[in-house]
Write a protein that holds these residues in place. Structure first.
Motif, PDB file in Angstrom:
ATOM      1  N   ARG A 151       1.667  -0.745  -3.868  1.00 12.92           N
ATOM      2  CA  ARG A 151       1.628  -1.264  -2.496  1.00 12.92           C
ATOM      3  C   ARG A 151       0.693  -0.428  -1.632  1.00 12.92           C
ATOM      4  NH1 ARG A 151       3.070  -6.124  -3.360  1.00 12.92           N
ATOM      5  NH2 ARG A 151       5.050  -6.315  -4.399  1.00 12.92           N
ATOM      6  N   LEU A 152       0.126  -1.058  -0.629  1.00 14.61           N
ATOM      7  CA  LEU A 152      -0.869  -0.418   0.227  1.00 14.61           C
ATOM      8  C   LEU A 152      -0.329   0.864   0.859  1.00 14.61           C
ATOM      9  CD1 LEU A 152      -3.662  -0.445   1.493  1.00 14.61           C
ATOM     10  CD2 LEU A 152      -2.765  -1.914   3.302  1.00 14.61           C
ATOM     11  N   TRP A 153       0.879   0.839   1.376  1.00 12.80           N
ATOM     12  CA  TRP A 153       1.416   2.033   2.029  1.00 12.80           C
ATOM     13  C   TRP A 153       1.578   3.190   1.048  1.00 12.80           C
ATOM     14  CZ3 TRP A 153       6.053   4.104   0.545  1.00 12.80           C
ATOM     15  CH2 TRP A 153       6.902   3.291  -0.201  1.00 12.80           C
ATOM     16  N   GLN A 154       1.952   2.879  -0.209  1.00  7.59           N
ATOM     17  CA  GLN A 154       2.066   3.920  -1.237  1.00  7.59           C
ATOM     18  C   GLN A 154       0.686   4.467  -1.582  1.00  7.59           C
ATOM     19  OE1 GLN A 154       4.153   1.408  -4.094  1.00  7.59           O
ATOM     20  NE2 GLN A 154       5.742   3.001  -4.228  1.00  7.59           N
ATOM     21  N   PHE A 155      -0.254   3.556  -1.705  1.00  4.59           N
ATOM     22  CA  PHE A 155      -1.627   3.932  -2.025  1.00  4.59           C
ATOM     23  C   PHE A 155      -2.178   4.882  -0.962  1.00  4.59           C
ATOM     24  CE2 PHE A 155      -6.222   2.956  -1.687  1.00  4.59           C
ATOM     25  CZ  PHE A 155      -6.625   3.290  -2.969  1.00  4.59           C
ATOM     26  N   LEU A 156      -1.983   4.530   0.309  1.00 10.98           N
ATOM     27  CA  LEU A 156      -2.494   5.353   1.401  1.00 10.98           C
ATOM     28  C   LEU A 156      -1.738   6.676   1.521  1.00 10.98           C
ATOM     29  CD1 LEU A 156      -3.157   2.623   4.104  1.00 10.98           C
ATOM     30  CD2 LEU A 156      -4.841   3.870   2.725  1.00 10.98           C
ATOM     31  N   PRO A 209      -6.704  12.806   3.191  1.00 12.96           N
ATOM     32  CA  PRO A 209      -7.263  12.445   4.499  1.00 12.96           C
ATOM     33  C   PRO A 209      -8.792  12.411   4.522  1.00 12.96           C
ATOM     34  CG  PRO A 209      -5.489  14.039   4.767  1.00 12.96           C
ATOM     35  CD  PRO A 209      -5.731  13.907   3.302  1.00 12.96           C
ATOM     36  N   MET A 210      -9.449  13.310   3.821  1.00 13.30           N
ATOM     37  CA  MET A 210     -10.919  13.324   3.805  1.00 13.30           C
ATOM     38  C   MET A 210     -11.474  12.055   3.151  1.00 13.30           C
ATOM     39  SD  MET A 210     -11.891  15.819   5.569  1.00 13.30           S
ATOM     40  CE  MET A 210     -13.620  15.866   5.235  1.00 13.30           C
ATOM     41  N   VAL A 211     -10.749  11.511   2.197  1.00 17.12           N
ATOM     42  CA  VAL A 211     -11.174  10.257   1.561  1.00 17.12           C
ATOM     43  C   VAL A 211     -11.123   9.134   2.595  1.00 17.12           C
ATOM     44  CG1 VAL A 211     -10.585   8.554  -0.204  1.00 17.12           C
ATOM     45  CG2 VAL A 211     -10.489  10.987  -0.755  1.00 17.12           C
TER      46      VAL A 211
END
Length: 196
Positions: free
Chosen positions: A55-60, A65-67
């Motif tokens: 899921r997007l939230w897990q991925f993020l 942070p630099m990515v």
């Protein structure tokens, strides 16, 4: 080309055909096919892909942070890429008919299809669309440039270049003035006889 180079080139072509056949076998094993350029997966594969999606939230959550902060730099490149696409397409549309060079089919190079993979989240799909476009565009541009080089200056460089386009193999040797004079028209005619 010398007889040895001709034989090596024939072996390379046969090996490339073998590689393509192996990729076809692997595609079959992945249980999908193309139906009018649309990817169709078997239901069990589609279900397994959905279960594998992060899921997007897990991925993020696990992305440094630099990515995330570098993303605008990457996506800003879309402007020069689109301009390159436009200029090369206009160049080819105007100049190739004048030189009687067969046009490069853009769709043979730009493949945007990974967004159909259910195991990717929305951001990953967007990234795949972006990469498919940009890398495909560079392949398209390289082929347009390769055909242009074959028409105007089909001469190999004095030093070895890394990853030359496929047309480069047939170019004349660097110091061979006689071959340049005798082979240039043959190489130009080869461009005229190409099929899309």
């Amino acid at each position: 080309m010398s007889e040895t180079l001709d034989k090596l080139q024939a072996r390379l072509n046969a090996l490339e055909d073998e590689i393509e056949q192996e990729w076809d076998r692997r595609r079959d094993a992945m249980q999908f096919h193309l139906d009018r350029n649309k990817v169709v997966f078997e239901k069990n594969v589609r279900d397994a892909h959905r279960k594998a999606r992060v899921r997007l939230w897990q991925f993020l959550k696990y992305t440094r942070p630099m990515v995330v902060l570098s993303a605008p730099v990457i996506y800003a490149l879309i402007v020069p890429f689109v301009l390159l696409d436009l200029f090369v397409t206009v160049y080819q549309a105007i100049c190739f008919p004048i030189y009687k060079i067969a046009k490069v089919k853009r769709s043979d190079h730009i493949a945007i299809d990974r967004q159909h993979l259910a195991y990717l989240n929305g951001l990953q799909k967007l990234n795949c669309v972006y990469c498919g476009y940009c890398n495909g565009l560079l392949s398209y541009v390289r082929e347009v440039a390769g055909r242009t080089e074959q028409y105007w200056c089909p001469i190999k460089h004095a030093r070895r270049v890394k990853g030359p386009h496929l047309r480069y193999r047939d170019f004349v040797e660097y110091a061979d003035a006689e071959a340049f004079q005798s082979q240039t028209m043959r190489l130009r005619n080869a461009l005229r006889q190409m099929k899309d």
